[in-house]
Design a protein around this motif. Structure first.
Motif, PDB file in Angstrom:
ATOM      1  N   LEU B  26      35.752  15.582 129.865  1.00 59.15           N
ATOM      2  CA  LEU B  26      35.258  14.712 131.340  1.00 59.15           C
ATOM      3  C   LEU B  26      34.694  16.340 131.806  1.00 59.15           C
ATOM      4  N   GLU B  27      33.672  15.626 133.104  1.00 58.04           N
ATOM      5  CA  GLU B  27      32.802  16.454 133.556  1.00 58.04           C
ATOM      6  C   GLU B  27      34.137  17.743 133.675  1.00 58.04           C
ATOM      7  N   PRO B  28      32.768  18.435 134.648  1.00 56.97           N
ATOM      8  CA  PRO B  28      33.819  19.599 135.399  1.00 56.97           C
ATOM      9  C   PRO B  28      34.642  19.199 136.390  1.00 56.97           C
ATOM     10  N   TRP B  29      33.517  18.478 137.563  1.00 58.36           N
ATOM     11  CA  TRP B  29      34.617  18.035 138.386  1.00 58.36           C
ATOM     12  C   TRP B  29      35.619  17.041 138.024  1.00 58.36           C
ATOM     13  N   GLU B  30      35.293  15.984 137.294  1.00 56.92           N
ATOM     14  CA  GLU B  30      36.368  15.339 137.102  1.00 56.92           C
ATOM     15  C   GLU B  30      37.884  16.456 136.321  1.00 56.92           C
ATOM     16  N   LYS B  31      37.176  17.649 136.018  1.00 53.33           N
ATOM     17  CA  LYS B  31      38.545  18.462 135.103  1.00 53.33           C
ATOM     18  C   LYS B  31      39.512  18.976 136.289  1.00 53.33           C
ATOM     19  N   SER B  32      38.402  19.755 137.638  1.00 56.04           N
ATOM     20  CA  SER B  32      39.365  20.019 138.430  1.00 56.04           C
ATOM     21  C   SER B  32      40.002  19.111 139.296  1.00 56.04           C
ATOM     22  N   ILE B  33      39.802  17.876 139.045  1.00 57.12           N
ATOM     23  CA  ILE B  33      40.272  16.477 140.126  1.00 57.12           C
ATOM     24  C   ILE B  33      41.472  16.881 139.546  1.00 57.12           C
ATOM     25  N   PHE B  34      41.407  16.369 137.972  1.00 47.85           N
ATOM     26  CA  PHE B  34      42.872  15.996 137.185  1.00 47.85           C
ATOM     27  C   PHE B  34      43.819  17.424 137.683  1.00 47.85           C
ATOM     28  N   ASN B  35      42.974  18.294 137.246  1.00 43.26           N
ATOM     29  CA  ASN B  35      44.125  19.708 137.452  1.00 43.26           C
ATOM     30  C   ASN B  35      44.466  19.809 138.424  1.00 43.26           C
ATOM     31  N   SER B  36      43.348  19.561 139.489  1.00 44.08           N
ATOM     32  CA  SER B  36      44.795  18.999 141.025  1.00 44.08           C
ATOM     33  C   SER B  36      45.650  18.682 141.832  1.00 44.08           C
ATOM     34  N   PHE B  37      45.313  17.497 141.160  1.00 45.22           N
ATOM     35  CA  PHE B  37      46.172  16.416 141.175  1.00 45.22           C
ATOM     36  C   PHE B  37      47.641  17.381 139.994  1.00 45.22           C
ATOM     37  N   LEU B  38      47.766  17.487 139.035  1.00 47.69           N
ATOM     38  CA  LEU B  38      48.625  17.991 137.787  1.00 47.69           C
ATOM     39  C   LEU B  38      49.329  19.212 138.949  1.00 47.69           C
ATOM     40  N   PHE B  39      48.966  19.828 139.185  1.00 47.52           N
ATOM     41  CA  PHE B  39      48.945  21.400 139.515  1.00 47.52           C
ATOM     42  C   PHE B  39      49.885  21.043 141.095  1.00 47.52           C
ATOM     43  N   SER B  40      49.049  20.048 141.997  1.00 47.35           N
ATOM     44  CA  SER B  40      49.606  19.902 142.750  1.00 47.35           C
ATOM     45  C   SER B  40      51.342  18.874 142.914  1.00 47.35           C
ATOM     46  N   ALA B  41      50.929  18.226 141.862  1.00 47.32           N
ATOM     47  CA  ALA B  41      52.346  17.522 141.590  1.00 47.32           C
ATOM     48  C   ALA B  41      53.168  18.124 141.105  1.00 47.32           C
ATOM     49  N   ILE B  42      52.823  19.453 140.028  1.00 49.01           N
ATOM     50  CA  ILE B  42      54.113  20.641 139.070  1.00 49.01           C
ATOM     51  C   ILE B  42      54.304  21.117 140.531  1.00 49.01           C
ATOM     52  N   ALA B  43      53.726  21.705 141.828  1.00 44.19           N
ATOM     53  CA  ALA B  43      54.193  22.819 142.496  1.00 44.19           C
ATOM     54  C   ALA B  43      54.799  22.153 143.981  1.00 44.19           C
ATOM     55  N   MET B  44      54.878  20.712 143.709  1.00 47.10           N
ATOM     56  CA  MET B  44      55.505  20.474 144.749  1.00 47.10           C
ATOM     57  C   MET B  44      56.887  19.654 144.068  1.00 47.10           C
ATOM     58  N   VAL B  45      56.993  19.229 142.771  1.00 41.93           N
ATOM     59  CA  VAL B  45      58.250  18.988 142.224  1.00 41.93           C
ATOM     60  C   VAL B  45      58.827  20.801 142.845  1.00 41.93           C
ATOM     61  N   VAL B  46      58.060  21.715 142.514  1.00 41.95           N
ATOM     62  CA  VAL B  46      59.289  23.156 141.936  1.00 41.95           C
ATOM     63  C   VAL B  46      59.080  23.529 143.790  1.00 41.95           C
ATOM     64  N   TYR B  47      58.682  22.901 144.709  1.00 38.91           N
ATOM     65  CA  TYR B  47      58.803  22.973 146.130  1.00 38.91           C
ATOM     66  C   TYR B  47      60.484  22.378 146.493  1.00 38.91           C
ATOM     67  N   THR B  48      60.261  20.904 146.505  1.00 38.26           N
ATOM     68  CA  THR B  48      61.073  20.119 146.630  1.00 38.26           C
ATOM     69  C   THR B  48      62.157  20.377 145.828  1.00 38.26           C
ATOM     70  N   SER B  49      63.052  21.339 145.192  1.00 40.91           N
ATOM     71  CA  SER B  49      63.569  21.850 143.921  1.00 40.91           C
ATOM     72  C   SER B  49      63.946  22.598 144.652  1.00 40.91           C
ATOM     73  N   TYR B  50      62.759  23.604 145.002  1.00 37.04           N
ATOM     74  CA  TYR B  50      63.482  25.574 145.692  1.00 37.04           C
ATOM     75  C   TYR B  50      64.173  24.951 147.049  1.00 37.04           C
ATOM     76  N   VAL B  51      63.409  24.039 147.978  1.00 39.17           N
ATOM     77  CA  VAL B  51      64.470  23.565 149.515  1.00 39.17           C
ATOM     78  C   VAL B  51      65.811  22.706 148.973  1.00 39.17           C
ATOM     79  N   PHE B  52      65.862  21.544 148.052  1.00 41.57           N
ATOM     80  CA  PHE B  52      66.811  20.874 148.540  1.00 41.57           C
ATOM     81  C   PHE B  52      67.678  20.915 147.093  1.00 41.57           C
TER      82      PHE B  52
END
Lengths: 564, 80
Positions: B26-52
């Motif tokens: 992929l082109e760099p901007w697509e890579k960053s979209i994919f990475n940000s999606f993936l990492f925000s998903a992971i971050a949300m999973v981590v955060y929700t597990s920390y809270v709940f």
């Protein structure tokens, strides 16, 4: 011994079973006369398509062909990769559709809005969104003879492979693992080149007319006589284009009311020819003799659909070496089937002629069979002979018929004389008629190189498809990103390879294909193998689970990292 | 593979991640979209597990202690 006498000897239950079978026979289930029966119905082993020899009596030497199963995890990850790329493809298409980004490809014009769309299928989506991203691995311009080493024109892209610019530099001495130069006759010096130059001075480069009109030269007659002698058939005919040899001669041989049984992995030219002929086409599984026999039996029992008239002709179409799988046709079994069911056999030796067999006479020679058992011997001069064009060999009646009925004989310009001379000279070298042992040396070198290269790759832990004796060596890559990465990394290490993906292969079975040549020296192969091994470690391509069960998950497990 | 330092090893791990997910092409901007999606998903999973997760753990503990742990020490005391 008849069946009734056999049943008398058996006890009750067996007797009943035998009677049942007899009834079944009456109902038209012909079960027991098959030449090749599947020995075990539910075979489950480590191999996906374990092509073990089913009829060893037909083979004079061991026939080892392997297609290792795709590891499950790799298959899942490959699909996942394609899924991600498809999503981004849709995103890009969306952006292009709303003119948010510039569209570089041909698209429907506004005036054509209500016409049948020209660009609208998955392969087009694939070309636009997946192939384009790694397009720099294909169609690389070269600027030297494509021998064992070649020179590449360096090119760069500033818009992610939509357009290329030449930098003016040349990448020198790239080891060529991609050309079908099996016997190394792609040379611009030596006997063949000298003879071709001489012929150019004598005849010119072409006459611009067909064989049937004014294009028939004595050199063509000489070539055809030599090809017939080389193949061991009565007569032969040469054409100026290999693809057209297939696609234009099959329609001359079969027509409506005929049946073509075609291997599923046959080359596009054979498929095109079969479709153009208007015959019914049925496809059997790759190199699977049970499947072929079943189709033959069904064809004979049921005849044509609806009318149930017998088929006028049944033509089995197979290739010698399949260029994407590296497998060799099970010719002894095909010939046994063809004789038993009175079908005709069309053998395309595009890759195998010159590359197989102790005398280089192709797959017939490899199995030690009689060329007269094959009705139509087709092949090309493009690969082993370093020239261009194709031939058809067979009985004299067949060739005479083709001379006046084949479209490529009637309408195509005749072969260029220097090309014909290149074929004559190289063929004479292979046959040893030039008084040297150069030809047999090359054949020996090729088979040594093939065995060495295949053995080393397998030892390194790659998944290699195909027959041990086939000079086409497919190395499995699987994941879409690895197709691009492999080609680029290999070129960085000064080795030119061919990488293949969908649609030439099934979507998950992307591969790199090496073609071993007699022109490769042992040092070149070692350099190439070293680079392949290095790239294989970098990209984690050593998928094979054969002898090293622990490193199967090499790209994931920590142990393998630590060991390295 | 031989790695000289941690940095090289991490770079290799990232390369493997690029190859396996297919975003290598992929082109760099697509890579960053994919990475940000993936990492925000992971971050949300981590955060929700920390809270709940702590809340759920406590509730589960109470529930199970209600079933298994809430018995009086002696049934005789009740009768008296």
């Amino acid at each position: 011994m008849t069946e009734s006498s056999a049943t008398k000897l058996l006890n009750g239950e067996a007797c009943r079973r035998a009677l049942n079978r007899k009834n079944a026979n009456k109902n038209g289930y012909v079960k027991n006369h098959c030449l090749f029966q599947q020995s075990q119905k539910y075979r489950r082993s480590g191999e996906k398509k374990q092509n073990a020899t089913h009829n060893p009596s037909l083979y004079k030497k061991p026939f080892v062909e392997s297609f290792e199963e795709t590891p499950l995890l790799v298959a899942v990850l490959t699909y996942m990769g394609y899924g991600i790329l498809t999503i981004f493809g849709y995103l890009r298409d969306f952006l292009r559709h709303w003119n948010i980004e510039k569209c570089h490809v041909a698209r429907e014009r506004d005036e054509q809005r209500d016409f049948v769309p020209l660009y609208q299928d998955f392969e087009n989506f694939y070309t636009r969104n997946l192939y384009m991203r790694i397009r720099d691995n294909w169609n690389r311009p070269i600027c030297s003879v494509p021998g064992a080493k070649m020179d590449l024109v360096e090119r760069v892209t500033h818009n992610y492979n939509w357009t290329f610019e030449h930098t003016g530099n040349v990448v020198k001495d790239v080891i060529n693992m991609g050309s079908y130069n099996y016997l190394g006759f792609a040379e611009n010096t030596g006997t063949c080149a000298d003879a071709a130059i001489e012929t150019t001075q004598k005849y010119g480069v072409g006459v611009g007319s067909t064989r049937c009109e004014m294009g028939n030269l004595d050199i063509h007659e000489e070539l055809e006589e030599l090809v017939a002698r080389f193949l061991g058939v009565e007569s032969s005919m040469a054409f100026g284009m290999g693809f057209a040899t297939n696609s234009m001669n099959i329609p001359a041989l079969t027509g409506k009311g005929c049946l073509i049984l075609s291997d599923e992995l046959n080359h596009a030219s054979l498929v095109l020819g079969a479709r153009l002929s208007g015959s019914t086409i049925r496809v059997f599984k790759h190199n699977n003799m049970q499947s072929l026999e079943k189709l033959l039996r069904d064809a004979i029992v049921h005849g044509q659909p609806r009318t149930h008239r017998p088929w006028k002709k049944i033509l089995i179409v197979v290739e010698g070496i399949y260029s994407m799988e590296g497998s060799i046709v099970r010719l002894p079994e095909v010939i046994a089937l063809k004789k038993r069911y009175k079908a005709y056999l069309y053998l395309d030796e595009a890759h195998s002629i010159g590359a197989l067999g102790p005398n280089g006479k192709g797959v017939v020679d490899y199995f030690g069979l009689d060329p007269k058992d094959v009705d139509i011997m087709m092949g090309t001069f493009t690969k082993s002979f370093g020239a261009a064009g194709g031939y058809i060999g067979g009985k004299k009646e067949l060739i005479d018929y083709l001379r006046c009925h084949s479209h490529s004989a009637l309408y195509a310009t005749s072969m260029s004389p220097p090309v014909a001379q290149q074929i004559i000279t190289s063929m004479k070298i292979i046959m040893g008629e030039d008084g040297t042992t150069l030809g047999s040396d090359r054949l020996k070198q090729l088979s040594e190189n093939t065995n060495y290269f295949r053995r080393r790759l397998r030892e390194l832990g790659f998944i290699i498809y195909g027959n041990d004796d086939s000079p086409v060596v497919p190395l499995m890559l699987y994941m879409p990103a690895k197709i691009g990465a492999f080609g680029r990394e290999m070129l960085k290490r000064n080795i030119g390879t061919v990488v293949v993906g969908f649609p030439a292969t099934p979507i998950i079975e992307s591969r790199a294909r090496f073609c071993v040549s007699a022109a490769h020296t042992r040092e070149m192969l070692d350099t190439a193998l070293e680079a392949i091994s290095e790239v294989g470690d970098l990209l984690q391509l050593k998928y094979s689970r054969r002898e090293q069960p622990l490193s199967s998950l090499g790209w994931m497990s920590e142990e393998s990292l630590l060991q390295d | 593979m031989n790695f000289k330092n941690m940095r090289e090893y991490l770079a290799w791990i990232y390369y493997q991640y690029l190859l396996i997910t297919g975003i290598y092409v992929l082109e760099p901007w697509e890579k960053s979209i994919f990475n940000s999606f993936l990492f925000s998903a992971i971050a949300m999973v981590v955060y929700t597990s920390y809270v709940f997760v702590p809340i759920h753990m406590r509730l589960a503990l109470e529930f199970f202690s209600g079933i298994f742990g809430g018995q009086p020490e002696s049934t005789m005391a009740l009768m008296n």
